[in-house]
Write a protein that holds these residues in place. Structure first.
Motif, PDB file in Angstrom:
ATOM      1  N   VAL A  63       6.119  45.556 -26.562  1.00  9.78           N
ATOM      2  CA  VAL A  63       6.147  43.602 -26.247  1.00  9.78           C
ATOM      3  C   VAL A  63       7.519  44.581 -27.801  1.00  9.78           C
ATOM      4  O   VAL A  63       7.521  44.564 -29.241  1.00  9.78           O
ATOM      5  N   THR A  64       8.565  43.212 -27.904  1.00  7.43           N
ATOM      6  CA  THR A  64       9.121  42.825 -29.031  1.00  7.43           C
ATOM      7  C   THR A  64       9.157  41.743 -29.080  1.00  7.43           C
ATOM      8  O   THR A  64       9.331  41.168 -28.400  1.00  7.43           O
ATOM      9  N   LEU A  65       9.028  41.334 -31.001  1.00  4.32           N
ATOM     10  CA  LEU A  65       9.798  39.486 -30.971  1.00  4.32           C
ATOM     11  C   LEU A  65      10.607  39.972 -32.090  1.00  4.32           C
ATOM     12  O   LEU A  65      11.337  40.576 -32.294  1.00  4.32           O
ATOM     13  N   ASP A  66      11.859  38.616 -31.519  1.00  5.54           N
ATOM     14  CA  ASP A  66      13.053  38.185 -32.062  1.00  5.54           C
ATOM     15  C   ASP A  66      13.145  36.740 -32.751  1.00  5.54           C
ATOM     16  O   ASP A  66      13.413  35.580 -31.689  1.00  5.54           O
ATOM     17  N   THR A  67      12.747  36.908 -33.916  1.00  5.61           N
ATOM     18  CA  THR A  67      12.269  35.013 -33.951  1.00  5.61           C
ATOM     19  C   THR A  67      13.567  34.792 -34.005  1.00  5.61           C
ATOM     20  O   THR A  67      13.862  33.186 -34.046  1.00  5.61           O
ATOM     21  N   SER A  68      14.691  35.229 -34.246  1.00  6.37           N
ATOM     22  CA  SER A  68      15.878  34.780 -34.712  1.00  6.37           C
ATOM     23  C   SER A  68      16.595  34.222 -33.211  1.00  6.37           C
ATOM     24  O   SER A  68      17.235  33.027 -33.382  1.00  6.37           O
ATOM     25  N   LYS A  69      16.090  34.900 -32.055  1.00  7.38           N
ATOM     26  CA  LYS A  69      16.383  34.142 -30.899  1.00  7.38           C
ATOM     27  C   LYS A  69      15.507  33.401 -30.003  1.00  7.38           C
ATOM     28  O   LYS A  69      15.365  32.958 -29.288  1.00  7.38           O
ATOM     29  N   LYS A  70      14.312  33.004 -30.856  1.00  4.70           N
ATOM     30  CA  LYS A  70      13.481  32.400 -30.140  1.00  4.70           C
ATOM     31  C   LYS A  70      13.078  32.641 -28.813  1.00  4.70           C
ATOM     32  O   LYS A  70      13.233  32.598 -27.833  1.00  4.70           O
ATOM     33  N   SER A  71      12.918  34.689 -28.854  1.00  2.00           N
ATOM     34  CA  SER A  71      12.604  35.475 -27.931  1.00  2.00           C
ATOM     35  C   SER A  71      11.970  36.871 -27.681  1.00  2.00           C
ATOM     36  O   SER A  71      11.605  36.939 -28.548  1.00  2.00           O
ATOM     37  N   SER A  72      11.124  36.420 -26.868  1.00  2.00           N
ATOM     38  CA  SER A  72      10.163  38.008 -26.921  1.00  2.00           C
ATOM     39  C   SER A  72      10.429  38.389 -25.565  1.00  2.00           C
ATOM     40  O   SER A  72      11.117  38.475 -24.338  1.00  2.00           O
ATOM     41  N   SER A  73       9.673  40.057 -25.453  1.00  2.00           N
ATOM     42  CA  SER A  73      10.225  40.774 -24.432  1.00  2.00           C
ATOM     43  C   SER A  73       8.891  41.550 -24.312  1.00  2.00           C
ATOM     44  O   SER A  73       8.463  41.929 -25.423  1.00  2.00           O
ATOM     45  N   LEU A  74       8.517  41.488 -21.936  1.00  2.00           N
ATOM     46  CA  LEU A  74       7.103  42.664 -22.497  1.00  2.00           C
ATOM     47  C   LEU A  74       7.707  43.986 -21.500  1.00  2.00           C
ATOM     48  O   LEU A  74       8.165  43.432 -20.457  1.00  2.00           O
ATOM     49  N   LEU A  75       7.130  44.570 -21.212  1.00  2.00           N
ATOM     50  CA  LEU A  75       7.836  45.787 -21.167  1.00  2.00           C
ATOM     51  C   LEU A  75       6.566  46.627 -20.493  1.00  2.00           C
ATOM     52  O   LEU A  75       5.478  46.833 -21.327  1.00  2.00           O
ATOM     53  N   ILE A  76       6.131  46.812 -18.933  1.00  2.00           N
ATOM     54  CA  ILE A  76       5.816  47.996 -18.344  1.00  2.00           C
ATOM     55  C   ILE A  76       6.315  49.374 -17.536  1.00  2.00           C
ATOM     56  O   ILE A  76       6.900  48.647 -16.983  1.00  2.00           O
ATOM     57  N   THR A  77       5.744  50.065 -18.370  1.00  2.00           N
ATOM     58  CA  THR A  77       6.310  51.525 -17.831  1.00  2.00           C
ATOM     59  C   THR A  77       5.891  52.216 -17.328  1.00  2.00           C
ATOM     60  O   THR A  77       4.374  52.004 -16.688  1.00  2.00           O
ATOM     61  N   ALA A  78       6.003  52.726 -16.240  1.00  2.00           N
ATOM     62  CA  ALA A  78       5.573  53.301 -15.336  1.00  2.00           C
ATOM     63  C   ALA A  78       4.488  52.600 -14.320  1.00  2.00           C
ATOM     64  O   ALA A  78       3.006  53.251 -14.631  1.00  2.00           O
ATOM     65  N   SER A  79       5.335  51.678 -13.926  1.00  2.00           N
ATOM     66  CA  SER A  79       4.251  51.054 -12.836  1.00  2.00           C
ATOM     67  C   SER A  79       3.002  51.455 -11.661  1.00  2.00           C
ATOM     68  O   SER A  79       3.684  52.055 -11.420  1.00  2.00           O
ATOM     69  N   ARG A  80       1.969  50.030 -12.141  1.00  2.00           N
ATOM     70  CA  ARG A  80       1.270  50.592 -10.726  1.00  2.00           C
ATOM     71  C   ARG A  80       0.873  50.149  -9.790  1.00  2.00           C
ATOM     72  O   ARG A  80       1.083  48.590 -10.314  1.00  2.00           O
ATOM     73  N   ALA A  81       0.324  49.691  -9.060  1.00  2.00           N
ATOM     74  CA  ALA A  81       0.186  48.909  -7.991  1.00  2.00           C
ATOM     75  C   ALA A  81      -0.599  47.902  -8.583  1.00  2.00           C
ATOM     76  O   ALA A  81      -0.349  46.788  -7.794  1.00  2.00           O
ATOM     77  N   ALA A  82      -1.598  48.158  -9.448  1.00  2.00           N
ATOM     78  CA  ALA A  82      -2.424  47.648  -9.993  1.00  2.00           C
ATOM     79  C   ALA A  82      -1.916  46.507 -10.737  1.00  2.00           C
ATOM     80  O   ALA A  82      -2.863  45.809 -11.748  1.00  2.00           O
ATOM     81  N   ASP A  83      -0.744  47.052 -11.547  1.00  2.00           N
ATOM     82  CA  ASP A  83      -0.321  46.242 -12.076  1.00  2.00           C
ATOM     83  C   ASP A  83       0.789  44.576 -12.127  1.00  2.00           C
ATOM     84  O   ASP A  83       0.842  43.943 -12.652  1.00  2.00           O
ATOM     85  N   THR A  84       0.490  44.711 -10.266  1.00  2.00           N
ATOM     86  CA  THR A  84       0.401  43.295  -9.192  1.00  2.00           C
ATOM     87  C   THR A  84      -0.294  42.089 -10.576  1.00  2.00           C
ATOM     88  O   THR A  84      -1.099  42.322 -10.403  1.00  2.00           O
ATOM     89  N   ALA A  85       0.377  41.264 -10.615  1.00  2.00           N
ATOM     90  CA  ALA A  85      -0.481  39.951 -11.613  1.00  2.00           C
ATOM     91  C   ALA A  85       1.032  39.039 -11.874  1.00  2.00           C
ATOM     92  O   ALA A  85       2.102  38.902 -11.748  1.00  2.00           O
ATOM     93  N   SER A  86       0.743  37.776 -12.416  1.00  2.00           N
ATOM     94  CA  SER A  86       1.554  37.154 -12.993  1.00  2.00           C
ATOM     95  C   SER A  86       1.451  36.947 -14.925  1.00  2.00           C
ATOM     96  O   SER A  86       0.133  37.808 -14.867  1.00  2.00           O
ATOM     97  N   TYR A  87       1.902  37.104 -15.037  1.00  2.00           N
ATOM     98  CA  TYR A  87       2.142  37.534 -17.045  1.00  2.00           C
ATOM     99  C   TYR A  87       2.284  36.195 -17.542  1.00  2.00           C
ATOM    100  O   TYR A  87       3.617  36.116 -17.012  1.00  2.00           O
ATOM    101  N   PHE A  88       2.040  35.341 -18.731  1.00  2.00           N
ATOM    102  CA  PHE A  88       2.484  35.380 -19.341  1.00  2.00           C
ATOM    103  C   PHE A  88       2.666  34.793 -20.772  1.00  2.00           C
ATOM    104  O   PHE A  88       1.631  35.995 -21.460  1.00  2.00           O
ATOM    105  N   CYS A  89       3.332  34.023 -21.782  1.00  2.00           N
ATOM    106  CA  CYS A  89       3.608  34.578 -22.523  1.00  2.00           C
ATOM    107  C   CYS A  89       2.623  33.143 -23.155  1.00  2.00           C
ATOM    108  O   CYS A  89       3.443  31.939 -22.618  1.00  2.00           O
TER     109      CYS A  89
END
Lengths: 112, 115
Positions: A63-89
């Motif tokens: 997870v990264t956070l850039d408060t100057s841009k008021k934004s965040s990102s979530l990276l999931i590496t090497a995804s698996r079928a079990a990662d299928t879901a909804s993701y919320f900030c």
């Protein structure tokens, strides 16, 4: 009203690929949290990042956070079928009375 | 179990009926939150308890919605004279400490359908 907005709204990838989703928010925050929700289930906490932090890792999650841009990102590496879901900030902002305000979510489908 | 438990999991009611939704938080957790989640949307805050005190009820949509946590553990969300727009999933969450800089632990929710 929802403070955070996730982008994209939906994401479809192959198993093994990386998944990146973004969250933008409007007012200054104390911290930002990411949650996962499987269909028909409650939300599961993934990572909390404070406003004075820029990056945080947990297993295959980054997870990264850039408060100057008021934004965040979530990276999931090497995804698996079990990662299928909804993701919320979710943001914790003083202007919102120090309660969590969730975005609309990114629906991730990982195809085997 | 060790997690947050909600009951019932599903509730169907006719318009105008009263409903009561129950939440058993994780033992010892000070904070308890109720959220409403519409299909395809993120949870929307309804109300917050710190122990038995309801510190924030700014998200309750109308005076038909009432929540209580009389002994600082189990909580009940009551909706009176239900309307179709009340149909949603109602999620309960608890956290260890008194403020929102900690992870929240969610139950699986009650799916409410108003006919």
């Amino acid at each position: 009203s929802q403070q955070g907005e996730e982008d994209p709204q939906a994401l479809s990838i192959q198993e093994g690929e990386n998944a990146t989703m973004n969250c933008s928010y409007k007012t200054s925050i104390n911290n930002l949290q990411w949650y996962r929700q499987n269909s028909g289930r409650g939300l599961v906490h993934l990572i909390l990042i404070r406003s004075n932090e820029r990056e945080k890792h947990s297993g295959r999650l980054r997870v990264t956070l850039d408060t100057s841009k008021k934004s965040s990102s979530l990276l999931i590496t090497a995804s698996r079928a079990a990662d299928t879901a909804s993701y919320f900030c979710a943001t914790d902002a003083r202007a919102a009375g120090n309660k969590l305000t969730f975005g609309g979510g990114t629906r991730v489908l990982v195809k085997p | 179990g060790a997690g947050v438990s909600q009951s019932p999991r599903y509730k169907v009611a006719k318009r105008g009926q009263d409903v009561a939704l129950r939440c058993d938080p994780i033992s010892g957790h000070v904070s308890l939150f109720w959220y409403q989640q519409a299909l395809g949307q993120g949870p929307e805050f309804l109300t917050y308890f710190q122990n038995e005190a309801q510190l924030d009820k700014s998200g309750l949509p109308s005076d038909r919605f009432f929540a209580e946590r009389p002994e600082g553990s189990v909580s009940t969300l009551k909706i009176q004279r239900t309307q179709q727009e009340d149909s949603a999933v109602y999620l309960c969450a608890s956290s260890r400490g008194p403020i929102s800089n900690q992870p929240q632990h969610f139950g699986d929710g009650t799916r409410l359908s108003i006919l």
